[in-house]
Design a protein around this motif. Structure first.
Motif, PDB file in Angstrom:
ATOM      1  N   ARG A 184      13.895   5.799 -22.372  1.00 48.24           N
ATOM      2  CA  ARG A 184      12.828   6.798 -22.465  1.00 48.24           C
ATOM      3  C   ARG A 184      12.504   7.066 -23.936  1.00 48.24           C
ATOM      4  N   ILE A 185      11.226   7.308 -24.220  1.00 48.85           N
ATOM      5  CA  ILE A 185      10.815   7.763 -25.554  1.00 48.85           C
ATOM      6  C   ILE A 185      10.976   9.285 -25.516  1.00 48.85           C
ATOM      7  N   VAL A 186      11.936   9.794 -26.280  1.00 50.68           N
ATOM      8  CA  VAL A 186      12.279  11.216 -26.171  1.00 50.68           C
ATOM      9  C   VAL A 186      11.771  12.064 -27.325  1.00 50.68           C
ATOM     10  N   ASP A 187      11.293  11.435 -28.386  1.00 55.37           N
ATOM     11  CA  ASP A 187      10.807  12.198 -29.526  1.00 55.37           C
ATOM     12  C   ASP A 187       9.894  11.317 -30.373  1.00 55.37           C
ATOM     13  N   VAL A 188       9.020  11.955 -31.099  1.00 60.23           N
ATOM     14  CA  VAL A 188       8.159  11.285 -32.070  1.00 60.23           C
ATOM     15  C   VAL A 188       8.324  12.038 -33.386  1.00 60.23           C
ATOM     16  N   LEU A 189       8.739  11.311 -34.422  1.00 61.02           N
ATOM     17  CA  LEU A 189       8.936  11.887 -35.752  1.00 61.02           C
ATOM     18  C   LEU A 189       7.944  11.227 -36.706  1.00 61.02           C
ATOM     19  N   TYR A 190       7.455  11.982 -37.674  1.00 61.05           N
ATOM     20  CA  TYR A 190       6.470  11.414 -38.601  1.00 61.05           C
ATOM     21  C   TYR A 190       6.582  12.080 -39.969  1.00 61.05           C
ATOM     22  N   ARG A 191       6.101  11.390 -40.994  1.00 60.58           N
ATOM     23  CA  ARG A 191       6.053  11.899 -42.361  1.00 60.58           C
ATOM     24  C   ARG A 191       4.758  12.667 -42.551  1.00 60.58           C
ATOM     25  N   ALA A 192       4.827  13.981 -42.554  1.00 64.42           N
ATOM     26  CA  ALA A 192       3.627  14.824 -42.675  1.00 64.42           C
ATOM     27  C   ALA A 192       2.940  14.650 -44.026  1.00 64.42           C
ATOM     28  N   ASP A 193       3.680  14.182 -45.039  1.00 59.45           N
ATOM     29  CA  ASP A 193       3.064  13.945 -46.342  1.00 59.45           C
ATOM     30  C   ASP A 193       2.347  12.597 -46.402  1.00 59.45           C
ATOM     31  N   ARG A 194       2.460  11.786 -45.355  1.00 65.00           N
ATOM     32  CA  ARG A 194       1.839  10.467 -45.335  1.00 65.00           C
ATOM     33  C   ARG A 194       0.871  10.238 -44.178  1.00 65.00           C
ATOM     34  N   MET A 195       0.912  11.098 -43.169  1.00 67.42           N
ATOM     35  CA  MET A 195       0.011  10.929 -42.020  1.00 67.42           C
ATOM     36  C   MET A 195      -0.097  12.220 -41.228  1.00 67.42           C
ATOM     37  N   ALA A 196      -1.133  12.274 -40.413  1.00 67.17           N
ATOM     38  CA  ALA A 196      -1.302  13.397 -39.494  1.00 67.17           C
ATOM     39  C   ALA A 196      -0.396  13.161 -38.280  1.00 67.17           C
ATOM     40  N   PRO A 197      -0.048  14.207 -37.559  1.00 62.69           N
ATOM     41  CA  PRO A 197       0.772  13.987 -36.357  1.00 62.69           C
ATOM     42  C   PRO A 197       0.020  13.111 -35.351  1.00 62.69           C
ATOM     43  N   PRO A 198       0.658  12.054 -34.842  1.00 61.79           N
ATOM     44  CA  PRO A 198      -0.030  11.150 -33.920  1.00 61.79           C
ATOM     45  C   PRO A 198      -0.234  11.734 -32.524  1.00 61.79           C
ATOM     46  N   VAL A 199       0.631  12.646 -32.125  1.00 57.61           N
ATOM     47  CA  VAL A 199       0.522  13.362 -30.854  1.00 57.61           C
ATOM     48  C   VAL A 199       0.897  14.817 -31.113  1.00 57.61           C
ATOM     49  N   THR A 200       0.457  15.703 -30.258  1.00 58.25           N
ATOM     50  CA  THR A 200       0.708  17.131 -30.484  1.00 58.25           C
ATOM     51  C   THR A 200       2.183  17.486 -30.466  1.00 58.25           C
ATOM     52  N   TRP A 201       3.000  16.704 -29.784  1.00 60.51           N
ATOM     53  CA  TRP A 201       4.425  17.010 -29.679  1.00 60.51           C
ATOM     54  C   TRP A 201       5.282  16.305 -30.737  1.00 60.51           C
ATOM     55  N   ALA A 202       4.658  15.652 -31.712  1.00 58.99           N
ATOM     56  CA  ALA A 202       5.405  15.005 -32.806  1.00 58.99           C
ATOM     57  C   ALA A 202       5.989  16.054 -33.741  1.00 58.99           C
ATOM     58  N   ARG A 203       7.139  15.708 -34.333  1.00 58.20           N
ATOM     59  CA  ARG A 203       7.812  16.618 -35.268  1.00 58.20           C
ATOM     60  C   ARG A 203       7.885  15.981 -36.651  1.00 58.20           C
ATOM     61  N   PRO A 204       7.627  16.775 -37.700  1.00 58.82           N
ATOM     62  CA  PRO A 204       7.682  16.210 -39.057  1.00 58.82           C
ATOM     63  C   PRO A 204       9.111  15.898 -39.508  1.00 58.82           C
ATOM     64  N   ILE A 205       9.234  14.862 -40.326  1.00 61.13           N
ATOM     65  CA  ILE A 205      10.512  14.483 -40.939  1.00 61.13           C
ATOM     66  C   ILE A 205      10.623  15.221 -42.261  1.00 61.13           C
ATOM     67  N   GLY A 206      11.687  15.979 -42.429  1.00 63.87           N
ATOM     68  CA  GLY A 206      11.908  16.725 -43.660  1.00 63.87           C
ATOM     69  C   GLY A 206      12.719  15.935 -44.674  1.00 63.87           C
ATOM     70  N   PRO A 207      12.762  16.399 -45.930  1.00 58.38           N
ATOM     71  CA  PRO A 207      13.469  15.667 -46.987  1.00 58.38           C
ATOM     72  C   PRO A 207      14.978  15.570 -46.775  1.00 58.38           C
ATOM     73  N   ASN A 208      15.556  16.429 -45.966  1.00 55.80           N
ATOM     74  CA  ASN A 208      17.007  16.392 -45.730  1.00 55.80           C
ATOM     75  C   ASN A 208      17.373  15.846 -44.360  1.00 55.80           C
ATOM     76  N   ASP A 209      16.422  15.266 -43.649  1.00 53.33           N
ATOM     77  CA  ASP A 209      16.681  14.765 -42.300  1.00 53.33           C
ATOM     78  C   ASP A 209      17.360  13.397 -42.349  1.00 53.33           C
ATOM     79  N   LEU A 210      18.458  13.287 -41.627  1.00 46.68           N
ATOM     80  CA  LEU A 210      19.267  12.079 -41.549  1.00 46.68           C
ATOM     81  C   LEU A 210      19.568  11.788 -40.082  1.00 46.68           C
TER      82      LEU A 210
END
Length: 164
Positions: free
Chosen positions: A46-72
């Motif tokens: 299952r695809i359970v999450d969508v993460l994206y770089r908010a400083d490089r793109m808009a969220p691709p879907v409304t439920w996407a979450r931004p990747i922060g500088p400390n995310d590992l």
């Protein structure tokens, strides 16, 4: 199969009646995934999450979450947080989600060995941008940036990655 599933075939993924070239793990496909084997696990994920770089793109879907500088993402199979998102500082082995290259600008997180991880069974089977066409991954499935963005924009919460 559901209409919004991604189905891995030799050299490509079928999605919404289209074919998208992709790369898989350097270890090929496997039924017995192990941490560090470089293989892509067969199964229905299952695809359970969508993460994206908010400083490089808009969220691709409304439920996407931004990747922060400390995310590992922990890949330390002997740690309690194995195959879980964690935040820096984090001493055990991990992958940085906010990379300098564009490979993780957009990540589709699968439920492979997640959220309840079995130690050593492999971590972080993501769908992400490839380094270049045909270049193998460490076990993930990778696409061109344009194809990945199209796929992400057309996902549904029930979408799955099917690897036969």
């Amino acid at each position: 199969m559901k209409a919004f599933d991604l189905v891995l075939m030799p050299g490509h993924v079928r999605f919404l009646n289209s074919r998208f070239p992709c790369s898989i793990g350097r270890g090929g496909l496997t039924d017995d995934k192990r941490e560090g084997d470089g293989a892509t696990p067969r199964g229905v994920h299952r695809i359970v999450d969508v993460l994206y770089r908010a400083d490089r793109m808009a969220p691709p879907v409304t439920w996407a979450r931004p990747i922060g500088p400390n995310d590992l993402w922990s890949d330390a199979s002997d740690d309690a947080a194995y195959n879980q998102p964690v935040r820096a500082p984090y001493a055990p082995s991990h992958e940085r989600l906010r990379r300098t290259d564009p490979m993780y600008d957009l990540i589709l997180v699968t439920d492979w060995n997640y959220p309840k991880a079995m130690p050593g069974k492999g971590s972080a089977i993501f769908v992400h941008q490839w380094r270049r066409p045909g270049w193998p991954t460490a076990g993930c499935v990778a696409f061109s940036r344009a194809d990945l963005l199209f796929i992400a924009q057309n996902l549904r919460p029930e979408s799955r990655l099917i690897i036969r």
